[in-house]
Design a protein around this motif. Structure first.
Motif, PDB file in Angstrom:
ATOM      1  N   THR A  40      19.947   7.897   1.984  1.00 19.31           N
ATOM      2  CA  THR A  40      19.154   8.829   1.180  1.00 19.31           C
ATOM      3  C   THR A  40      18.488   8.122   0.008  1.00 19.31           C
ATOM      4  OG1 THR A  40      20.708  10.580   1.776  1.00 19.31           O
ATOM      5  CG2 THR A  40      19.232  11.013  -0.068  1.00 19.31           C
ATOM      6  N   GLY A  41      19.246   7.312  -0.701  1.00 18.73           N
ATOM      7  CA  GLY A  41      18.696   6.612  -1.860  1.00 18.73           C
ATOM      8  C   GLY A  41      17.583   5.646  -1.483  1.00 18.73           C
ATOM      9  N   ASN A  42      17.786   4.887  -0.419  1.00 21.26           N
ATOM     10  CA  ASN A  42      16.759   3.929   0.000  1.00 21.26           C
ATOM     11  C   ASN A  42      15.523   4.634   0.557  1.00 21.26           C
ATOM     12  OD1 ASN A  42      17.831   1.312  -0.664  1.00 21.26           O
ATOM     13  ND2 ASN A  42      19.388   1.694   0.879  1.00 21.26           N
ATOM     14  N   CYS A  43      15.718   5.699   1.309  1.00 23.14           N
ATOM     15  CA  CYS A  43      14.558   6.466   1.794  1.00 23.14           C
ATOM     16  C   CYS A  43      13.792   7.077   0.632  1.00 23.14           C
ATOM     17  CB  CYS A  43      15.005   7.553   2.770  1.00 23.14           C
ATOM     18  SG  CYS A  43      15.517   6.930   4.372  1.00 23.14           S
ATOM     19  N   PHE A  44      14.506   7.576  -0.363  1.00 17.94           N
ATOM     20  CA  PHE A  44      13.868   8.136  -1.550  1.00 17.94           C
ATOM     21  C   PHE A  44      13.039   7.074  -2.268  1.00 17.94           C
ATOM     22  CE2 PHE A  44      14.043   9.068  -6.138  1.00 17.94           C
ATOM     23  CZ  PHE A  44      13.306  10.240  -6.149  1.00 17.94           C
ATOM     24  N   LEU A  45      13.586   5.871  -2.416  1.00 14.39           N
ATOM     25  CA  LEU A  45      12.839   4.777  -3.054  1.00 14.39           C
ATOM     26  C   LEU A  45      11.570   4.434  -2.286  1.00 14.39           C
ATOM     27  CD1 LEU A  45      15.492   2.171  -4.248  1.00 14.39           C
ATOM     28  CD2 LEU A  45      13.774   3.315  -5.631  1.00 14.39           C
ATOM     29  N   ILE A  46      11.683   4.340  -0.968  1.00 14.81           N
ATOM     30  CA  ILE A  46      10.518   4.001  -0.148  1.00 14.81           C
ATOM     31  C   ILE A  46       9.434   5.070  -0.280  1.00 14.81           C
ATOM     32  CG2 ILE A  46       9.717   3.711   2.235  1.00 14.81           C
ATOM     33  CD1 ILE A  46      12.459   2.394   2.815  1.00 14.81           C
ATOM     34  N   VAL A  47       9.821   6.333  -0.178  1.00 16.73           N
ATOM     35  CA  VAL A  47       8.847   7.423  -0.290  1.00 16.73           C
ATOM     36  C   VAL A  47       8.235   7.449  -1.688  1.00 16.73           C
ATOM     37  CG1 VAL A  47       8.615   9.941  -0.300  1.00 16.73           C
ATOM     38  CG2 VAL A  47       9.870   8.812   1.533  1.00 16.73           C
ATOM     39  N   LEU A  48       9.042   7.289  -2.719  1.00 14.66           N
ATOM     40  CA  LEU A  48       8.551   7.304  -4.091  1.00 14.66           C
ATOM     41  C   LEU A  48       7.552   6.180  -4.345  1.00 14.66           C
ATOM     42  CD1 LEU A  48       8.958   8.725  -6.861  1.00 14.66           C
ATOM     43  CD2 LEU A  48      10.643   6.950  -7.359  1.00 14.66           C
ATOM     44  N   ILE A  49       7.853   4.985  -3.861  1.00 15.78           N
ATOM     45  CA  ILE A  49       6.949   3.848  -4.054  1.00 15.78           C
ATOM     46  C   ILE A  49       5.654   4.058  -3.284  1.00 15.78           C
ATOM     47  CG2 ILE A  49       6.680   1.379  -3.552  1.00 15.78           C
ATOM     48  CD1 ILE A  49       9.693   1.108  -4.278  1.00 15.78           C
ATOM     49  N   ARG A  50       5.725   4.648  -2.112  1.00 16.21           N
ATOM     50  CA  ARG A  50       4.516   4.900  -1.317  1.00 16.21           C
ATOM     51  C   ARG A  50       3.642   6.013  -1.917  1.00 16.21           C
ATOM     52  NH1 ARG A  50       3.659   0.551   1.691  1.00 16.21           N
ATOM     53  NH2 ARG A  50       5.529  -0.021   2.787  1.00 16.21           N
ATOM     54  N   ILE A  51       4.273   7.018  -2.513  1.00 11.09           N
ATOM     55  CA  ILE A  51       3.522   8.157  -3.038  1.00 11.09           C
ATOM     56  C   ILE A  51       2.876   7.852  -4.391  1.00 11.09           C
ATOM     57  CG2 ILE A  51       3.790  10.483  -3.976  1.00 11.09           C
ATOM     58  CD1 ILE A  51       5.811  11.045  -1.803  1.00 11.09           C
ATOM     59  N   MET A  52       3.613   7.239  -5.288  1.00 10.99           N
ATOM     60  CA  MET A  52       3.112   7.037  -6.651  1.00 10.99           C
ATOM     61  C   MET A  52       2.185   5.833  -6.717  1.00 10.99           C
ATOM     62  SD  MET A  52       6.060   8.409  -9.110  1.00 10.99           S
ATOM     63  CE  MET A  52       5.009   8.103 -10.432  1.00 10.99           C
ATOM     64  N   SER A  53       0.973   6.074  -7.141  1.00 16.28           N
ATOM     65  CA  SER A  53      -0.005   4.991  -7.220  1.00 16.28           C
ATOM     66  C   SER A  53       0.299   4.010  -8.346  1.00 16.28           C
ATOM     67  CB  SER A  53      -1.412   5.564  -7.398  1.00 16.28           C
ATOM     68  OG  SER A  53      -1.478   6.319  -8.589  1.00 16.28           O
ATOM     69  N   SER A  54       1.066   4.430  -9.343  1.00 19.50           N
ATOM     70  CA  SER A  54       1.419   3.522 -10.436  1.00 19.50           C
ATOM     71  C   SER A  54       2.462   2.481 -10.012  1.00 19.50           C
ATOM     72  CB  SER A  54       1.938   4.313 -11.634  1.00 19.50           C
ATOM     73  OG  SER A  54       3.105   5.027 -11.276  1.00 19.50           O
ATOM     74  N   LEU A  55       3.047   2.674  -8.856  1.00 24.24           N
ATOM     75  CA  LEU A  55       4.058   1.727  -8.355  1.00 24.24           C
ATOM     76  C   LEU A  55       3.478   0.825  -7.264  1.00 24.24           C
ATOM     77  CD1 LEU A  55       7.120   4.144  -8.117  1.00 24.24           C
ATOM     78  CD2 LEU A  55       6.480   2.657 -10.004  1.00 24.24           C
ATOM     79  N   ARG A  56       2.277   0.377  -7.434  1.00 24.21           N
ATOM     80  CA  ARG A  56       1.615  -0.460  -6.434  1.00 24.21           C
ATOM     81  C   ARG A  56       1.671  -1.945  -6.788  1.00 24.21           C
ATOM     82  NH1 ARG A  56       1.219   2.898  -2.366  1.00 24.21           N
ATOM     83  NH2 ARG A  56      -0.148   4.664  -2.693  1.00 24.21           N
ATOM     84  N   SER A  57       2.543  -2.334  -7.685  1.00 20.92           N
ATOM     85  CA  SER A  57       2.640  -3.745  -8.060  1.00 20.92           C
ATOM     86  C   SER A  57       3.489  -4.494  -7.026  1.00 20.92           C
ATOM     87  CB  SER A  57       3.247  -3.881  -9.459  1.00 20.92           C
ATOM     88  OG  SER A  57       4.612  -3.539  -9.438  1.00 20.92           O
ATOM     89  N   PRO A  58       3.390  -5.826  -7.028  1.00 21.36           N
ATOM     90  CA  PRO A  58       4.174  -6.612  -6.063  1.00 21.36           C
ATOM     91  C   PRO A  58       5.677  -6.382  -6.173  1.00 21.36           C
ATOM     92  CG  PRO A  58       2.484  -7.974  -7.049  1.00 21.36           C
ATOM     93  CD  PRO A  58       2.451  -6.661  -7.772  1.00 21.36           C
ATOM     94  N   MET A  59       6.166  -6.187  -7.395  1.00 19.28           N
ATOM     95  CA  MET A  59       7.600  -5.981  -7.563  1.00 19.28           C
ATOM     96  C   MET A  59       8.074  -4.765  -6.771  1.00 19.28           C
ATOM     97  SD  MET A  59       9.821  -5.245 -11.001  1.00 19.28           S
ATOM     98  CE  MET A  59       9.138  -3.640 -11.304  1.00 19.28           C
ATOM     99  N   TYR A  60       7.331  -3.683  -6.825  1.00 18.48           N
ATOM    100  CA  TYR A  60       7.734  -2.459  -6.123  1.00 18.48           C
ATOM    101  C   TYR A  60       7.545  -2.588  -4.611  1.00 18.48           C
ATOM    102  CZ  TYR A  60       8.220  -0.423 -10.696  1.00 18.48           C
ATOM    103  OH  TYR A  60       8.626  -0.162 -11.973  1.00 18.48           O
ATOM    104  N   MET A  61       6.583  -3.397  -4.196  1.00 20.34           N
ATOM    105  CA  MET A  61       6.427  -3.646  -2.771  1.00 20.34           C
ATOM    106  C   MET A  61       7.655  -4.389  -2.227  1.00 20.34           C
ATOM    107  SD  MET A  61       3.624  -5.888  -0.713  1.00 20.34           S
ATOM    108  CE  MET A  61       4.407  -7.389  -1.232  1.00 20.34           C
TER     109      MET A  61
END
Length: 191
Positions: A40-61
């Protein structure tokens, strides 16, 4: 003794962590909770990073890639372990044991490579903060391709698994809930 591999059609018996039903049930509930929380936690992180445009940096990828690897890494062993905890006798086939061993090492090596790349990303962010976007825009794609192809992490587990798959096996019980390094099961000197 015949030097051929004598393990073509055998099953290994996984002994598990305990034979007490109450302890097995407690361990099953604990590992089920941890496994579901991990998924659940990892799926939430993946979805959150994909949805939020402010999390498009290499670190979040890289965090997204690490979360995906964490999901697959835990899914290699935990489901079989949960099945074994609830059954009276648990078996794993010869091919299943070596498949589990291969993917366990493959995903472990892949995680090490992703963590190394994330370390380089943080190094650039800390030591060269003004040039970070310029440096990482060039190298991020190359690092992601290197981590995505996972050529290096394919070779190591292949060598480990291929080295043991040719050994003869006569020990059919495993005292764990996952397949260990197969040298422990072999009836020959593996040194």
């Amino acid at each position: 003794m015949d030097s051929r591999n004598q393990s073509e059609a055998i099953d290994f018996i996984l002994m598990g962590l305990s034979s007490n039903p109450k302890v097995k049930f407690l361990i099953f509930n604990l590992f089920s909770f941890v496994y579901i929380t991990t998924l659940t936690g990892n799926c939430f992180l993946i979805v959150l990073i994909r949805i939020m445009s402010s999390l498009r940096s290499p670190m979040y990828m890289f965090i997204c890639n690490l979360s995906l690897l964490d999901i697959t890494f835990t899914s290699v062993t935990v489901p079989k372990m949960l099945v074994c905890l609830m059954s009276k006798r648990c078996f794993i086939s010869f091919n299943g044991c070596f498949t589990q061993l291969y993917f366990y090492h493959f995903l472990g090596c892949s995680e090490c490579f992703i963590l190394s790349i994330m370390g380089y990303d943080r190094y650039v962010a800390i030591c060269h903060p003004l040039r970070y976007p310029q440096i990482m825009s060039k190298t991020c794609i190359q690092l992601a391709q290197a981590a995505g192809s996972l050529d290096s992490s394919t070779l190591v587990p292949y060598i480990i698994t291929a080295r043991f798959i040719i050994l003869p096996f006569q020990k059919f019980t495993i005292s764990f809930v996952i397949c260990p390094h197969s040298a422990e099961l072999s009836c020959t000197d593996t040194s």
